[in-house]
Design a protein around this motif. Structure first.
Motif, PDB file in Angstrom:
ATOM      1  N   THR A  19       1.949   1.922 -12.937  1.00 30.21           N
ATOM      2  CA  THR A  19       1.006   3.033 -12.798  1.00 30.21           C
ATOM      3  C   THR A  19      -0.175   2.924 -13.758  1.00 30.21           C
ATOM      4  OG1 THR A  19       2.159   4.385 -14.428  1.00 30.21           O
ATOM      5  CG2 THR A  19       2.886   4.585 -12.137  1.00 30.21           C
ATOM      6  N   VAL A  20      -0.048   2.034 -14.745  1.00 33.11           N
ATOM      7  CA  VAL A  20      -1.044   2.020 -15.815  1.00 33.11           C
ATOM      8  C   VAL A  20      -2.428   1.561 -15.328  1.00 33.11           C
ATOM      9  CG1 VAL A  20      -0.581  -0.305 -16.688  1.00 33.11           C
ATOM     10  CG2 VAL A  20      -1.278   1.472 -18.262  1.00 33.11           C
ATOM     11  N   LEU A  21      -2.421   0.673 -14.343  1.00 38.86           N
ATOM     12  CA  LEU A  21      -3.693   0.169 -13.803  1.00 38.86           C
ATOM     13  C   LEU A  21      -3.875   0.722 -12.390  1.00 38.86           C
ATOM     14  CD1 LEU A  21      -6.034  -1.814 -14.462  1.00 38.86           C
ATOM     15  CD2 LEU A  21      -4.644  -3.627 -13.461  1.00 38.86           C
ATOM     16  N   MET A  22      -5.051   1.271 -12.124  1.00 39.79           N
ATOM     17  CA  MET A  22      -5.304   1.894 -10.818  1.00 39.79           C
ATOM     18  C   MET A  22      -6.437   1.192 -10.099  1.00 39.79           C
ATOM     19  SD  MET A  22      -5.361   5.856 -12.040  1.00 39.79           S
ATOM     20  CE  MET A  22      -6.620   5.514 -13.261  1.00 39.79           C
ATOM     21  N   ARG A  23      -6.342   1.167  -8.785  1.00 37.82           N
ATOM     22  CA  ARG A  23      -7.464   0.681  -7.984  1.00 37.82           C
ATOM     23  C   ARG A  23      -8.188   1.911  -7.466  1.00 37.82           C
ATOM     24  NH1 ARG A  23      -8.730  -4.338  -4.654  1.00 37.82           N
ATOM     25  NH2 ARG A  23      -6.870  -5.315  -5.494  1.00 37.82           N
ATOM     26  N   LEU A  24      -9.443   2.034  -7.790  1.00 34.71           N
ATOM     27  CA  LEU A  24     -10.181   3.248  -7.472  1.00 34.71           C
ATOM     28  C   LEU A  24     -10.722   3.233  -6.049  1.00 34.71           C
ATOM     29  CD1 LEU A  24     -12.210   3.585 -10.770  1.00 34.71           C
ATOM     30  CD2 LEU A  24     -10.009   4.622 -10.188  1.00 34.71           C
ATOM     31  N   ARG A  25     -10.945   2.064  -5.521  1.00 40.56           N
ATOM     32  CA  ARG A  25     -11.499   1.984  -4.164  1.00 40.56           C
ATOM     33  C   ARG A  25     -11.118   0.656  -3.544  1.00 40.56           C
ATOM     34  NH1 ARG A  25     -15.662  -1.551  -4.686  1.00 40.56           N
ATOM     35  NH2 ARG A  25     -16.649  -1.697  -6.731  1.00 40.56           N
ATOM     36  N   ARG A  26     -11.262   0.641  -2.224  1.00 49.02           N
ATOM     37  CA  ARG A  26     -11.011  -0.619  -1.521  1.00 49.02           C
ATOM     38  C   ARG A  26     -12.140  -1.574  -1.838  1.00 49.02           C
ATOM     39  NH1 ARG A  26      -9.919   0.495   4.690  1.00 49.02           N
ATOM     40  NH2 ARG A  26      -9.396  -1.699   4.599  1.00 49.02           N
ATOM     41  N   THR A  27     -11.813  -2.853  -1.833  1.00 49.26           N
ATOM     42  CA  THR A  27     -12.867  -3.842  -2.034  1.00 49.26           C
ATOM     43  C   THR A  27     -12.962  -4.688  -0.775  1.00 49.26           C
ATOM     44  OG1 THR A  27     -11.198  -5.174  -3.176  1.00 49.26           O
ATOM     45  CG2 THR A  27     -12.765  -4.000  -4.545  1.00 49.26           C
ATOM     46  N   ILE A  28     -14.136  -5.196  -0.531  1.00 45.04           N
ATOM     47  CA  ILE A  28     -14.326  -6.045   0.648  1.00 45.04           C
ATOM     48  C   ILE A  28     -13.598  -7.370   0.438  1.00 45.04           C
ATOM     49  CG2 ILE A  28     -16.523  -5.042   1.322  1.00 45.04           C
ATOM     50  CD1 ILE A  28     -17.856  -7.427  -0.149  1.00 45.04           C
ATOM     51  N   LEU A  29     -13.360  -8.080   1.526  1.00 48.07           N
ATOM     52  CA  LEU A  29     -12.717  -9.393   1.405  1.00 48.07           C
ATOM     53  C   LEU A  29     -13.615 -10.322   0.601  1.00 48.07           C
ATOM     54  CD1 LEU A  29     -11.088 -10.501   4.757  1.00 48.07           C
ATOM     55  CD2 LEU A  29     -10.005 -10.167   2.545  1.00 48.07           C
ATOM     56  N   LEU A  30     -13.016 -10.987  -0.380  1.00 47.99           N
ATOM     57  CA  LEU A  30     -13.830 -11.802  -1.287  1.00 47.99           C
ATOM     58  C   LEU A  30     -14.046 -13.225  -0.763  1.00 47.99           C
ATOM     59  CD1 LEU A  30     -12.257 -10.730  -4.686  1.00 47.99           C
ATOM     60  CD2 LEU A  30     -14.219  -9.746  -3.514  1.00 47.99           C
TER      61      LEU A  30
END
Ligand SMILES: [Zn+2]
Ligand SMILES: [Zn+2]
Length: 241
Positions: free
Chosen positions: A158-169
């Motif tokens: 839980t310590v690290l969160m992804r705030l938004r989706r990212t496009i395919l890199l």
């Protein structure tokens, strides 16, 4: 098998053990058949002191690859069990999309030997919530769970969160990739990270853009160091790592 025993029936491990690479029957769970085993390229020294990219010959303990000399990485190394190839890829895909979650432990068993001694906390690269809902799990967190069970090192998903989706890199240049993931991650408020030596856990290390963005926020939150610990690493594209 002591580890993860409560989950054995859920994981289908009551069935005869099969090779994680190709499905051929094998003697024990988490083993590979001889063909898949020899098809995997296990990584280890001699390697770059900065990013653990393997060297063809020993250049000395402090030697660094060209990429690390030009642009020293923020992380304290990329510990990958194997080079990305057909068998490493098959395993990653069967875990991620085939729902064969027992393979998280198969990977973890090979990653253990590369876990540095001083690690305080395992932190998986987070997925965004939409992906977790659609897939049902975060494969990096499953791998981190298995590494934690086998090593005794604490794990916090839980310590690290992804705030938004990212496009395919895929297909993007290094600068575009860095831009795409910039601001996508954040550390949960609290003191869990401060002063800790962290192993950031992922399944496949490709360009390093995602793990670099994670490393950046973990260090900013006070982590002492961040090592990337993963199952497989793409080694062909030397230029953009
Ligand atoms: Zn096999
Ligand atoms: Zn390097």
């Amino acid at each position: 098998m002591r580890i993860l025993r409560p989950f054995r029936h859920l994981l289908g491990l009551a069935l005869p053990p099969r090779c994680a690479g190709c499905g051929t029957p094998v003697a024990e769970d988490h083993r590979f058949c001889a063909i898949c085993w020899t098809g995997l390229r296990f990584l280890g020294p001699p390697w770059c002191a900065g990013c653990n990219r393997p060297f063809a010959f020993d250049r000395g303990e402090e030697a660094r690859c060209a990429a690390c000399l030009v642009d020293p990485p923020r992380h304290a190394g990329v510990r990958a069990a194997v080079a990305y190839g057909p068998i490493a890829r098959a395993l990653a895909l069967r875990l991620k999309y085939g729902g064969r979650i027992a393979f998280a432990e198969t990977m973890a068993r090979q990653m253990l030997r590369l876990l540095p001694d001083d690690i305080d906390l395992l932190v998986p690269v987070p997925l965004n919530r939409w992906r977790i809902w659609s897939r049902g799990f975060n494969q990096a967190a499953l791998i981190a769970d298995a590494v934690a069970a086998l090593s005794g090192v604490a794990h916090d998903r839980t310590v690290l969160m992804r705030l938004r989706r990212t496009i395919l890199l895929r297909g993007l240049g290094a600068r575009q990739r860095a831009k795409a993931v910039s601001g996508a991650f954040a550390v949960q408020p609290g003191d869990r990270v401060r002063g800790s030596a962290i192993a950031l856990v992922d399944d496949v290390y490709t360009s390093g853009a995602t793990s670099d963005a994670c490393t950046r926020v973990l260090l900013k939150a006070g982590a002492r160091s961040v090592v990337i610990l993963c199952w497989a690493r793409v080694l062909s594209s030397a230029a953009d790592d």
